[in-house]
Design a protein around this motif. Structure first.
Motif, short mmCIF file in Angstrom:
data_model
loop_
_atom_site.label_atom_id
_atom_site.label_comp_id
_atom_site.label_asym_id
_atom_site.label_seq_id
_atom_site.Cartn_x
_atom_site.Cartn_y
_atom_site.Cartn_z
N VAL A 77 0.82 -1.21 0.00
CA VAL A 77 0.00 0.00 0.00
C VAL A 77 0.85 1.27 0.00
O VAL A 77 0.40 2.33 -0.44
N ALA A 78 2.09 1.18 0.48
CA ALA A 78 2.96 2.35 0.50
C ALA A 78 4.41 1.92 0.75
O ALA A 78 4.67 0.80 1.20
N ALA A 90 17.41 14.23 8.20
CA ALA A 90 17.01 13.17 7.27
C ALA A 90 15.67 13.53 6.63
O ALA A 90 14.75 13.98 7.31
N ARG A 91 15.57 13.33 5.31
CA ARG A 91 14.34 13.60 4.57
C ARG A 91 13.83 12.29 3.97
O ARG A 91 14.60 11.52 3.37
N PHE A 92 12.55 12.05 4.15
CA PHE A 92 11.93 10.82 3.68
C PHE A 92 10.77 11.13 2.75
O PHE A 92 10.13 12.18 2.86
N GLN A 93 10.49 10.20 1.85
CA GLN A 93 9.35 10.34 0.95
C GLN A 93 8.47 9.11 1.10
O GLN A 93 8.97 7.98 1.19
N VAL A 94 7.17 9.34 1.14
CA VAL A 94 6.21 8.26 1.24
C VAL A 94 5.54 8.12 -0.12
O VAL A 94 4.97 9.08 -0.65
N LEU A 95 5.64 6.93 -0.71
CA LEU A 95 5.12 6.66 -2.05
C LEU A 95 3.95 5.69 -1.97
O LEU A 95 3.92 4.79 -1.14
N GLY A 96 3.00 5.85 -2.88
CA GLY A 96 1.86 4.95 -2.95
C GLY A 96 2.20 3.68 -3.69
O GLY A 96 3.34 3.47 -4.13
N GLU A 100 3.30 6.96 -6.73
CA GLU A 100 2.89 8.35 -6.58
C GLU A 100 3.32 8.89 -5.21
O GLU A 100 3.37 8.14 -4.24
N VAL A 101 3.63 10.18 -5.18
CA VAL A 101 4.09 10.79 -3.93
C VAL A 101 2.90 11.08 -3.01
O VAL A 101 1.98 11.80 -3.38
N ILE A 102 2.93 10.50 -1.82
CA ILE A 102 1.89 10.73 -0.82
C ILE A 102 2.27 11.91 0.07
O ILE A 102 1.42 12.70 0.48
N GLY A 103 3.56 12.01 0.37
CA GLY A 103 4.01 13.09 1.23
C GLY A 103 5.49 12.99 1.51
O GLY A 103 6.14 12.00 1.17
N THR A 104 6.02 14.02 2.14
CA THR A 104 7.43 14.03 2.55
C THR A 104 7.50 14.30 4.05
O THR A 104 6.68 15.04 4.61
N LEU A 105 8.48 13.70 4.68
CA LEU A 105 8.70 13.83 6.13
C LEU A 105 10.16 14.20 6.35
O LEU A 105 11.04 13.66 5.69
N MET A 106 10.41 15.10 7.26
CA MET A 106 11.78 15.49 7.56
C MET A 106 12.01 15.51 9.07
O MET A 106 11.17 16.01 9.82
N ARG A 119 13.03 18.40 15.50
CA ARG A 119 11.93 18.99 14.71
C ARG A 119 11.49 17.99 13.64
O ARG A 119 12.32 17.46 12.90
N TRP A 120 10.18 17.76 13.55
CA TRP A 120 9.60 16.90 12.53
C TRP A 120 8.69 17.75 11.64
O TRP A 120 7.81 18.46 12.14
N THR A 121 8.90 17.66 10.33
CA THR A 121 8.09 18.40 9.37
C THR A 121 7.34 17.41 8.48
O THR A 121 7.94 16.48 7.96
N VAL A 122 6.04 17.64 8.33
CA VAL A 122 5.19 16.77 7.52
C VAL A 122 4.55 17.61 6.42
O VAL A 122 3.96 18.66 6.70
N HIS A 123 4.68 17.15 5.18
CA HIS A 123 4.08 17.89 4.07
C HIS A 123 3.37 16.91 3.14
O HIS A 123 3.96 15.92 2.70
N GLN A 124 2.14 17.21 2.85
CA GLN A 124 1.33 16.42 1.93
C GLN A 124 1.06 17.27 0.70
O GLN A 124 0.72 18.45 0.83
N PRO A 125 1.24 16.73 -0.53
CA PRO A 125 1.02 17.52 -1.74
C PRO A 125 -0.32 18.24 -1.72
O PRO A 125 -1.35 17.66 -1.40
#
Length: 227
Positions: A77-78, A90-96, A100-106, A119-125
């Protein structure tokens, strides 16, 4: 405030009828009324060098996970991949399932990124960037001031504590509240290690990836085993 609560469990190694190891890590969802399933299964995805290569890379902050619909890996599923890692950031990417890009986490480690706290940053397209800091400043100051006493309490509580809660109040602050546009879409509570998703627009796959990452950076990390 109603929210979907995500909890990660890491069970013992199990095998199916053909001797194939099942996925032991599971993220459960408290609210099954929406698009999220009742649970997904998470395991680390090993590089060509196997476990030793994974452990060497994770020492620098890298992670790679696969999220499955069931514990026998019938449907992915991801996927969580590392975009960059080094210097405490560290920067991470979550893929479907289809890439497809679901979001990025840093994750920016305390004193290595842009502040005194991790610090944790969450970004969803298409959405706003949510930023969360580990612990509250006031609790960090109290923890540091009481550190000599905390050390004694920690040693005692390891031998006399509830299983799974070793350290009790001697542990460093771990609660994280993410903020975006004056709202709190996400919240990680150290009691029970639960991720509360308050905003309905947060993709459940991104939430599952986030709690898997959070638990991989805590003491007794589920993805640090040598086998």
């Amino acid at each position: 405030m109603s929210s979907n609560v995500l909890t990660m469990y890491s069970g013992p190694r199990r095998v199916d009828g053909q001797g194939q190891a099942k996925v032991a890590g599971m993220v459960s969802f408290s609210d099954g009324s929406g698009p999220a399933p009742s649970a997904v299964y998470v395991e680390r995805e090993l590089p060509p060098g196997g476990t030793s290569a994974y452990l060497a890379a994770r020492g620098g902050g890298a992670r790679s996970f696969a999220l499955w619909a069931d514990d026998q890996r019938r449907e992915r599923v991801a996927t969580v991949v590392t975009l960059s890692a080094g210097g405490g950031v560290a920067r991470f990417q979550v893929l479907g399932a289809h890439g497809e890009v679901i979001g990025t986490l840093m994750r920016e480690k305390a004193l290595r990124g842009r502040g005194l706290r991790t610090r944790w940053t969450v970004h969803q397209p298409g959405g706003s960037e949510a930023v969360g800091f580990k612990g509250r400043i006031v609790w960090w100051w109290m923890w540091w001031l009481l550190l000599p006493l905390m050390t004694v309490v920690l040693v005692v509580s390891v031998f006399d504590s509830v299983p799974g809660n070793e350290g009790g109040f001697a542990r460093a602050p771990r609660r994280i509240r993410w903020r975006a546009n004056g709202q709190v879409p996400l919240e990680f509570r150290s009691k029970g290690d639960k991720l509360h998703v308050h905003a309905p627009g947060v993709d459940w796959r991104l939430g599952a990836a986030l709690i898997a990452l959070l638990r991989s950076f805590n003491a007794g990390a589920w993805d640090s085993v040598k086998k």
